[in-house]
Design an enzyme around this catalytic site. Structure first.
Site, mmCIF file in Angstrom:
data_model
loop_
_atom_site.group_PDB
_atom_site.id
_atom_site.type_symbol
_atom_site.label_atom_id
_atom_site.label_comp_id
_atom_site.label_asym_id
_atom_site.label_seq_id
_atom_site.Cartn_x
_atom_site.Cartn_y
_atom_site.Cartn_z
ATOM 1 N N SER A 248 0.801 -1.222 0.000
ATOM 2 C CA SER A 248 0.000 0.000 0.000
ATOM 3 C C SER A 248 0.837 1.277 0.000
ATOM 4 O O SER A 248 0.287 2.365 -0.093
ATOM 5 C CB SER A 248 -0.943 0.010 1.211
ATOM 6 O OG SER A 248 -0.210 0.009 2.405
ATOM 7 N N LYS B 23 -6.349 3.910 8.683
ATOM 8 C CA LYS B 23 -5.401 4.876 8.110
ATOM 9 C C LYS B 23 -5.934 6.295 8.204
ATOM 10 O O LYS B 23 -5.174 7.245 8.469
ATOM 11 C CB LYS B 23 -5.113 4.504 6.653
ATOM 12 C CG LYS B 23 -4.329 3.192 6.500
ATOM 13 C CD LYS B 23 -4.168 2.784 5.055
ATOM 14 C CE LYS B 23 -3.374 1.486 4.938
ATOM 15 N NZ LYS B 23 -3.223 1.037 3.545
#
Length: 795
Positions: A699, A742
């Site tokens: 990611s 996140k």
């Protein structure tokens, strides 16, 4: 200790007692398990200190000693109440001192006496006695003669049955013409209980004494006859190899003939009664009856009988058809869930949905939920709350570190110490067949040579299969369809995919700063005040102080550390109160360091962020929540070498290679020479700070590419911007996981702009609305869009 070593009877060779002068006061010795009759000569072992003293006192005077039986043979130090009143005055014929300090004495019974008074009890008994003379038997009538003959015949029969017939003894018995002396001689050889022998001794009427002996002889003859018959029957059925069993059967039959019920029979009857009362399926009852019949046929001391007994206990203890009634009041359930936990709306809604379905369809199967989230967010406590809301029993079992399949399925009964598995044990302990069974840390199950517990869980956690769950120990189907299973995990990566597919995964993200503050104020602070023995009036702590403690003393997605810090403050205040302080004590942002020391963490929002080309902020997901990932790129003259540092995993290294390839494919956009000589004349160094922490995953792909792009073009990235997404060689941006975590990490770091993959737009629904309002999301499909947003200022 005294006991009769061997019983001897003398008739013509004993000392005459006609001229015996018995003193008024005699030393007295209590004997166990034997009653001394007139005309007896008997050896005794003397071991008690008081008894040895009594023998010595008798030897120093006229060798006369009174012997009397004690009522309870187990008492080593009998008192006057523990001793019968009637005994015999005996003459000590010989004494022998043994090496161990005991005495062996040979005594002859001389006269029957009754204790009139205890003169002293220490160091030995001294008693005043009255001589008991036997009544006159008179002329021996036909009736008495018949009784005497009956006594002689029965005595001979008993001794013959017992195998101890003595011709000398029978000759003496046949020559006795006095009823009293015959009663004494036969009574002393009947092996009667002490209280029965004492009754014979105390009877002074010779005819009545003989009648009493006759009655006891009749009873003993019946017992001996039955015993002989049992021996004969048992001997025919049993072989030499079953001698022990034969002896116990003999005892069992004897007790049955006498009407006494032994412990074994009582145990079987108790199990039969429990089996009759217990509600269970037909196949279980059939197996239980079969095992009970086997147990009844076995020797009680055999190991197999013990195994069957334990197995039957498990069958009878399991709640086959015992259920708790569900509380299907949705409003009440919602109230309980809201009272115990703040937020977690998705999970609460799922529980209420299950209750609603259960209310409409009673036969619905229990769901299998999996709470996935970082430590300390309340996964385990939520299970307890669900049980309270539904009115069900709750049982928690930890799967962390479990490596033995038998922990789930149990051991087969052929093994020593075999037990059912943890699932069956949970049903027994909870006492119902529909508890809420929480399996903690399902992501930390291991496997080794003993099997794979996660494979055994495939049957347990499948609603289509667990109605006939098979436990190796029970060896019969067990219905788990009514059990509500809740599992917890920090991550799903280590859970085998077939097992994960059977569970409904509900993700619990970390809490926001506001949520932590509310939970700390409502739940954690009152709980710690109570646990540390304080009163609410003794501690004042504002919301700003709690928020400051959360941001400067903890860095976590959950709440465990903030609870520890609050507990630390409470302990220090508790000490002050215990030392005499009155309070109230106020904890503020100014004095919190006095209780907790200097701040342990610096919030990301307070860190000074450098704004230079090649510096980009990425977002990462970890087991404990979201994290900020700083990426630095430096370019220097060289030969096109790419250096990666910061403990990067293989996947992340490959993302860095893909990012560099993308940049090389955009030579014209970067304003570089078309021949690509720039990349051949420069070295690229990519570093991810916090180098001691391993990092991996795809990611950070677009973050790495943006950092390279920024360093090559010498352009700074926009302020308060972070990004996450996987990159391909062609620059496509692929979706990632953990978007909510996140986003929370970005908010903690005072970042309000996030670049996300286009395919993650649907995940924005999971982020609470109040958080979405504070953030700006940029969905992108390819790397070109990322560059325009990060470096070009695109809205």
């Amino acid at each position: 200790m005294e006991f009769n070593d061997s019983l001897s009877i003398g008739m013509d060779d004993f000392t005459s007692n006609e001229d015996l002068d018995i003193p008024d006061v005699l030393p007295m010795m209590a004997v166990r398990d034997v009653v001394v009759f007139n005309y007896m000569i008997i050896p005794l072992f003397v071991g008690r200190t008081s008894s040895i003293e009594a023998v010595n006192a008798a030897m120093e005077n006229d060798k006369l000693l009174m012997l009397v039986a004690q009522k309870d043979a187990s008492k080593d130090d009998p008192s006057a109440d523990d001793i019968y009143d009637v005994g015999m005055v005996c003459m000590i014929m010989r004494t022998l001192k043994l090496p161990d300090g005991r005495l062996k004495v040979l005594i002859q019974a001389m006269a029957k006496v009754r204790i009139s008074k205890y003169v002293s009890t220490s160091p030995y008994f001294k008693v005043s006695v009255d001589v008991m003379e036997d009544g006159e038997s008179g002329k021996v009538t036909v009736e008495v003669e018949a009784m005497m003959r009956n006594v002689r015949e029965q005595t001979e029969k008993i001794m013959s049955l017992r195998g101890i017939l003595s011709a000398d003894l029978m000759m003496i018995i046949n020559n006795i013409e006095e009823p009293g002396r015959l009663a004494d001689l036969v009574g002393s050889n009947l092996r009667l209980k002490v209280n029965e022998s004492q009754r014979i001794l105390e009877e002074t009427d010779p005819v009545l004494r003989l009648s009493l002996v006759n009655d006891l002889l009749t009873k003993e003859l019946e017992v001996s006859t039955v015993q002989a018959r049992i021996q004969s029957e048992a001997r025919e059925e049993m072989g030499k190899s079953q001698r022990e069993y034969y002896l116990r059967e003999q005892l069992h039959a004897l007790q049955k003939e006498l009407g006494d019920t032994d412990d074994r029979s009582m145990e079987i009857e108790e199990l039969q009664a429990r089996l009759k009362k217990k509600k269970m399926p037909k196949h279980v009852r059939k197996e239980a009856k079969r095992q009970l019949e086997r147990m009844d046929m076995m020797h009680p001391d055999s190991s197999e009988a013990t195994i069957i007994r334990i197995y039957l206990d498990w069958i009878l203890d399991l709640p086959w058809k015992k259920s708790t009634k569900d509380v299907l009041d949705l409003a009440h359930a919602r109230e309980v869930l809201d009272h115990d936990h703040y937020g977690l709306e998705k999970i609460k809604d799922r529980i209420l949905e299950y209750l609603a379905v259960r209310k409409l369809n009673k036969s619905t199967k229990g769901p299998i939920l999996c709470f996935v989230g970082p430590p300390g967010v309340g996964k385990t406590s939520l299970g307890k709350s669900v049980a309270r809301a539904m009115g069900r029993k709750f049982y928690r079992m930890s799967l962390g570190g479990m490596r033995d399949e038998a922990e789930i399925r149990g051991h087969r009964r052929t093994y020593i110490g075999a037990m059912p598995g943890r699932i069956v044990q949970a049903l027994k302990i909870s006492g119902s067949n529909n508890p809420i069974l929480m399996m903690d840390e399902i992501d930390k199950v291991g496997s080794d040579y003993r099997g794979d517990p996660s494979s055994a869980l495939l049957e347990v956690l499948d609603p289509e299969q667990n109605s006939e769950f098979s436990d190796h120990y029970m060896n019969m189907p067990i219905d788990l369809s009514k059990v509500m299973f809740i599992t917890t995990a920090n991550m799903t990566d280590t859970i085998p995919s077939p097992l994960l597919d059977r569970m409904e995964v509900i993700r619990l993200s970390g809490y926001t700063l506001e949520e932590k503050g509310v939970i700390a104020r409502r739940y954690l602070l009152p709980r710690q005040i109570k646990q540390n023995g304080l009163k609410e009036s003794q501690l004042k702590m504002s919301d700003d102080t709690i928020e400051y403690m959360i941001t400067h003393y903890t860095a976590e997605a959950g709440l465990r550390n903030i609870e520890r810090e609050i507990s630390s403050v409470c302990r220090k205040i508790a000490r002050k109160v215990a030392e005499g302080g009155r309070g109230p004590y106020t904890v503020s942002k100014r004095n919190v360091e006095k209780y907790l020391g200097p701040p342990k963490t610096i919030p990301e929002s307070e860190l000074e962020r450098l704004e230079q080309p090649g510096l980009v902020t990425g977002l990462a997901w970890t087991e404990i929540g979201g994290e900020i990932l700083e990426i630095e790129v430096n370019i220097m003259p060289g030969k096109g070498k790419l250096t990666l540092t910061g403990q990067l995993g293989d996947v992340m290294k490959e993302s860095a290679q893909a990012a560099l390839t993308y940049c090389r494919s955009r030579t014209e956009d970067l304003g570089l020479d078309a021949d690509g000589s720039y990349f051949e004349k420069h070295d690229f160094h990519i570093h991810v700070p916090a180098g001691a922490i391993p990092k991996d995953g795809p990611s950070a792909g677009i973050t790495l590419a943006t950092a390279l792009y920024s360093a090559i073009t010498n352009k700074k990235v926009r302020r308060h911007l972070a990004m996450t997404g996987e990159i391909t060689l062609r620059g496509r941006v692929l979706p990632i996981g953990g978007l909510k975590e996140k986003a929370l990490a970005a908010l903690r770091a005072d970042i309000n702009k996030i670049i996300i993959p286009e395919q993650n737009k649907n995940d924005l629904v999971e982020i609470p609305e109040e958080l979405r309002k504070q953030l700006t999301f940029y969905p992108v499909k390819n790397m070109d869009e990322v560059v325009k947003i990060a470096l070009g200022g695109k809205k």
